[in-house]
Each structure stands twice: as C-alpha cells, then as structure tokens.
Design an enzyme around this catalytic site. Structure first.
Site, short mmCIF file in Angstrom:
data_model
loop_
_atom_site.label_atom_id
_atom_site.label_comp_id
_atom_site.label_asym_id
_atom_site.label_seq_id
_atom_site.Cartn_x
_atom_site.Cartn_y
_atom_site.Cartn_z
N THR A 138 -0.89 -2.32 19.86
CA THR A 138 -0.73 -3.61 20.54
C THR A 138 0.40 -4.35 19.83
O THR A 138 0.91 -3.88 18.81
CB THR A 138 -2.01 -4.46 20.44
N ASP A 139 0.74 -5.52 20.33
CA ASP A 139 1.80 -6.29 19.68
C ASP A 139 1.41 -6.68 18.26
O ASP A 139 2.22 -6.67 17.35
CB ASP A 139 2.13 -7.55 20.49
N CYS A 140 0.12 -7.04 18.10
CA CYS A 140 -0.31 -7.47 16.76
C CYS A 140 -0.77 -6.30 15.89
O CYS A 140 -0.83 -6.41 14.66
CB CYS A 140 -1.37 -8.56 16.86
N TYR A 141 -1.14 -5.20 16.51
CA TYR A 141 -1.53 -3.98 15.77
C TYR A 141 -0.71 -2.81 16.28
O TYR A 141 -1.16 -2.02 17.10
CB TYR A 141 -3.03 -3.69 15.96
#
Ligand code: SF4
Ligand code: SF4
Lengths: 401, 135
Positions: A138-141
């Site tokens: 994901t964008d954050c992970y």
C-alpha cells in the site's frame, strides 16, 4: 470458619500459608476430617499437562524498514502459516497449523512431524524462527516481501492465548472396528485393543472446583511455567452435563480460556505434539490454585480418582458420526490401574495426559505460594455454572439458497 | 542356559524352509516367535527368542547364517529418550509385550529393552517423539 481470599493472601505474604496439592489433600482429609483441615489448609494446588488443541500465540513482530502490512497477506513461521487478519504486524499462530506442503494424510497415516505446536515450543525455547511473508503493498506499507530470522526476545509482545484448555473431565476412547484408527485420542487398536483417556483426574483443576465457585475470570494461574490468567470460560464450556452426587461431571464439561506472557514461559511446559494420522498440537501445562474458603470447597478438593467417572466412547463410529451414547462408565482409579473392562473384555488403558507432570505442576505452584511469590485472586466474574443452563450445541446445517 | 532375541531377515527363496523346525530338532533350542512377516516376492522377517545351551545356540545361529539369513540382535533397535518422555503413558497400552512399565507410585515410565520385540507400535503412538528406532 470461613476465610476470605484477602486473609489467605495476608498469610501468603508472611510466608505462613498452608498449601497442599490436590493429591495430598485427599489423605489429609481422610486422616483429620473436613473440619480440622478446613481450618488448617489455606490453598490446594492442582495441575494438568495434556494435549490442548485450542491453543495459540499472538505475536507483534515489530515494523521492518521499509514497512510491510501482513494484514490481508500471507505469513509463515518456520513454514507454518499464521493468521494475518489483524493490523500490519500482529499475527496469530495456532497449535494445529501445518505447513502448506505437509502431505497430511495423503500417505496414510500421516506423520505430522512439525506444525504450530512445535513452532510455539521453538519460540519458547529461545530458538530463532524463520519469518516469511508476502503482502499486496500500500502507499503507507509499500513492501511486498520479507524473509528474516526472528527471536522471541526481540519481539514486542508474544502472548499465549488459548481459547479452550483444561477440560473438566474427558472421554475414554476405544475402537470397536476391525482396523487401526488414528485419532486425537491417539492410536486406537482394533477390536478394543486399547483405551486412551485424557485427564489428570484427582489433580485436574476444574474437577477440584466442580461448580466453578473459586475459579473465574481473572484467576491467576500457572501457565506454561509462568504466571497466567483465566481470561474467560473456554469454548464448548458445558456445565450442564450429568454429575455424580458430589458434583463431579461424568463427561467433558467446563473449560477455561487462558492467557499469559509467552516470553516468561518454558519449553518444558509447552511441548509440540504429534498424533500420527491426526495432526499436531500443543501440550500445555496448567495449574490452578483453589483457596479453601470454607468446608464445602475443601470437600470438593478432596475428590479422588475412584469418585471421578468418565464415559467410554467408540471413536470408530459413534464419535465421528456424532451418535449419542456411551459404552459404559469407568472411574479414574480403574483407568490408572492400566486395565478396564469394556463389553466384558479386559482392555489396557493409558493416559494422554501425564499424571507425573500434573503432579510436578501442582508442586511448583505450591512452592510459589509458600514462598510468597504468588498471590491468589478474587474472580472478576464467575464462569457460567449449572444454573446458567448453558449447553454445548451441535452445528445445525441449513440449505444455502 | 542362554537366551537371545534375534531378528532374521531372509530372502524369499527361504520362506518355505522349515527353519524353526531345524532349530528345535537339530539344535535342541526352545523357540518363541515374537513377530513374523512374510510378504509375497519380498523378504521375510522373523523375530525369535531362542533359548538353549550356549553351544547349541551358537551352532543354531551359525546354521541360520549358513543358509543366507541375515541376523541382527534385537536389543538395540528401539531407543527410549527419557529426556523427551513426558510420562504420559500412551505407550503402555499399545505395547504388546509390556516393555514399558509405569511405576505406580512415581507414575513415571521406564523401558525394558529386553522385552521389546520391535513391533514399532509405540513409535507411531508416542506424541512426543520420545521413542526412536535405530538402524
Ligand atoms: S508415549 Fe512417549 S512420552 Fe508418553 S510415556 Fe511413552 S515414551 Fe513417554
Ligand atoms: S516396539 Fe514399542 S510397542 Fe513394540 S514391543 Fe517394542 S516397546 Fe513395545
């Protein structure tokens, strides 16, 4: 004269509490009588050490750099899959989980050499364990893969949380068919070749407090060699089974869910276990102290093997098909003698639960309390008892439209 | 009198030979068959307890060897790992020769190699891998 837990704890703190095991209390009561012993003894310790499949561990692995979100992905510890349906780095490892490529019962009976229970044992033993995981990113992970060694001492939280342990009594398993069968009650030889039981009998925690009058939510216990707690009643908790005059259930009845810090536990009391042809599991050591608050509670703890009855169940047909009925009752004195009679035949009997280890646990817990290292707790809430009407329901299948 | 527990592995060609008969008749030995397995087109396996005069025993065993039978002594095959044993007792009820015994007082298990006929029942039954077979 009734005592309170507060009073008993006062004595424990001063190193003056009188503590005996659930085995020692039997002779004591026989010699001195209930009245005298209720005054003299403050705590009775129990113990059990047997395979308990509804066991597992949740771990917080810590965040790697760059970060990876295991939730919704796939993760393995020593090739054994763990449940990832939580936040980014919390996973749950179940005792009966098997590596994806384990042949299981394809070559019958399967060997089941390594699984969740064994990973738990390796973790507790302080061995490095291989974490392998994939994620969708994901964008954050952003990260999609990780493979690394981990060790229990470096992880944030590693908590043993077992939804169902310490069954109050259990079945005696036999095999009426003409072939060997491989069950969670062990290998059963054809035509009543052997009988396996699984309870510490007179030492078993819930058999010494049959109506759950002292054991409840929040009770401090011995768990896997360290301090743990009763978290809830266990799954399939079934207080309403038939009981003897003295209140002891004659079939599997109460259970507890337990929790404790795995980092403090020991591989001596959490052992990876294999049942040929069935699967893997974890053998868990549990000990529960019972405060002797009054004569009634003392009488319960003085229960002995000859007063505890179990049902003999055929695991070749009745059990798998869910048919009711038992082939008869035996008590634990008969079972521990190594021979019982079933349908007129003499059958060798053996336990899956280790009495020697149960006794050791009760002794260790006794030592902790005597030394003032372990205080008793008042339950925050009691477990559902007979008056709750709670039963263990089968699954009702309904057509899916 | 001497006693030996031996495992005989013999080729298919010898399966129909009355070897136990010869051991009894020609060498005056007492034979107790502990285990026997003969599979078609495969080797035969026979586990015997043989008792007799020491000299007769040695001669009997030589007779078997001369026939082309492979002989191993039995005592070393099954190993009980006391450290791994949890003293649960599962092996007690599954062992046909009561090679495992539980002390009534200590409730701990002990293993008597001498009684074991290597049937391998306990190998599969022990949940803690405390029993191994050594080849
Ligand atoms: S079955 Fe295994 S662990 Fe249990 S008593 Fe026998 S050898 Fe020990
Ligand atoms: S192999 Fe195991 S079960 Fe078989 S005789 Fe030897 S000890 Fe007993």
């Amino acid at each position: 004269m009734a005592k309170t837990i507060k009073e008993i704890n006062e004595k424990i703190r001063k190193g003056k509490a009188v503590v005996v095991t659930a085995e020692e209390i039997i002779d004591l009561v026989e010699k001195k009588g209930v009245k005298a012993v209720a005054k003299e003894v403050d705590v009775v310790t129990t113990g059990t050490f047997g395979p308990m499949c509804s066991s597992g561990v949740y771990l917080n692995l810590g965040h790697a750099k760059p970060k990876i979100k295991l939730g919704g992905g796939k993760a393995y510890l020593n090739d054994v899959p763990v449940y990832t349906g939580f936040a980014a780095v919390d996973v749950y490892l179940g005792a009966t989980a098997l590596p994806d490529d384990d042949p299981r019962n394809k070559v019958y009976p399967g060997e089941f050499k390594y699984g969740g229970g064994h990973v738990i044992e390796d973790l507790v033993a302080g061995k490095d364990v291989r974490l392998k995981a994939t994620a969708y990113g994901t964008d954050c992970y952003p990260r999609k893969e990780i493979e690394t060694l981990i060790n229990i001492k470096d992880l944030n939280e590693v908590v043993l949380y077992n939804p169902r342990n310490a069954y109050q009594n259990y079945n005696v398993a036999v095999n009426l068919s003409d072939r060997v069968i491989y069950t969670y009650m062990g290998v059963l030889q054809p035509n009543l070749g052997n009988a396996n039981y699984c309870s510490a009998g007179q030492l078993s925690p819930l058999l010494n407090d049959p109506y759950y009058e002292t054991i409840g939510i929040g009770t401090r216990i011995f768990l896997g060699g360290a301090i743990g707690y009763v978290a809830w009643s266990g799954t399939q908790h079934n207080p309403t089974v038939k009981r003897t005059k003295n209140g002891v259930p004659k079939a599997p009845a109460g259970t507890v869910a337990v929790i404790g810090d795995l980092k403090k536990m020991s591989p001596d009391w959490l052992v990876g276990t294999t049942f040929t042809g069935y699967g893997v599991t974890s053998t868990v050591g549990i000990g529960i102290p019972i405060p002797i608050l009054n004569e009634k509670i003392l009488k319960y703890t003085a229960v002995k093997d000859s007063q505890i009855y179990a049902q003999i169940v055929d695991y070749s047909e009745a059990y798998p098909k869910g048919l009711p009925g038992s082939l008869g009752e035996v008590n634990y004195e008969q079972l521990t003698s190594g021979k019982i009679r079933v349908k007129g035949k003499e059958v060798p009997a053996a336990g899956l639960s280790s009495y020697a280890k149960a006794r050791e646990i009760a002794q260790i817990l006794k030592g902790w309390i005597e030394k003032g290292k372990f205080l008793l707790t008042e339950p925050v809430e009691y477990l559902p008892s007979v008056d709750s009407g709670q039963t263990f329901k089968p699954l009702k299948e309904r057509p899916v439209k | 009198m001497a006693k030996k527990r031996i495992v005989l592995n013999f080729p298919h060609s010898l399966v129909d030979k009355p070897i136990t008969y010869h051991l009894v008749k020609d060498y005056d030995l007492i034979i107790n068959i502990l285990r026997a397995r003969v599979t078609p087109r495969e080797e035969g396996l026979l586990v015997l307890e043989v008792t007799g005069d020491k000299r007769d025993l040695d001669r009997g065993i030589k007779f078997l060897k001369d026939l082309g039978i492979k002989i191993e002594s039995l005592a070393q095959d099954i190993k009980w790992n006391e450290k791994k044993c949890t003293h649960c007792g599962v092996c007690l009820a599954i062992c046909p020769t009561e090679a495992f015994i539980m002390d009534r007082k200590s409730r701990r298990i002990s293993f008597d190699k001498e009684r074991c006929i290597v049937c391998e029942n306990c190998l599969r039954a022990c949940p803690y891998k405390a029993i191994e077979i050594l080849f």
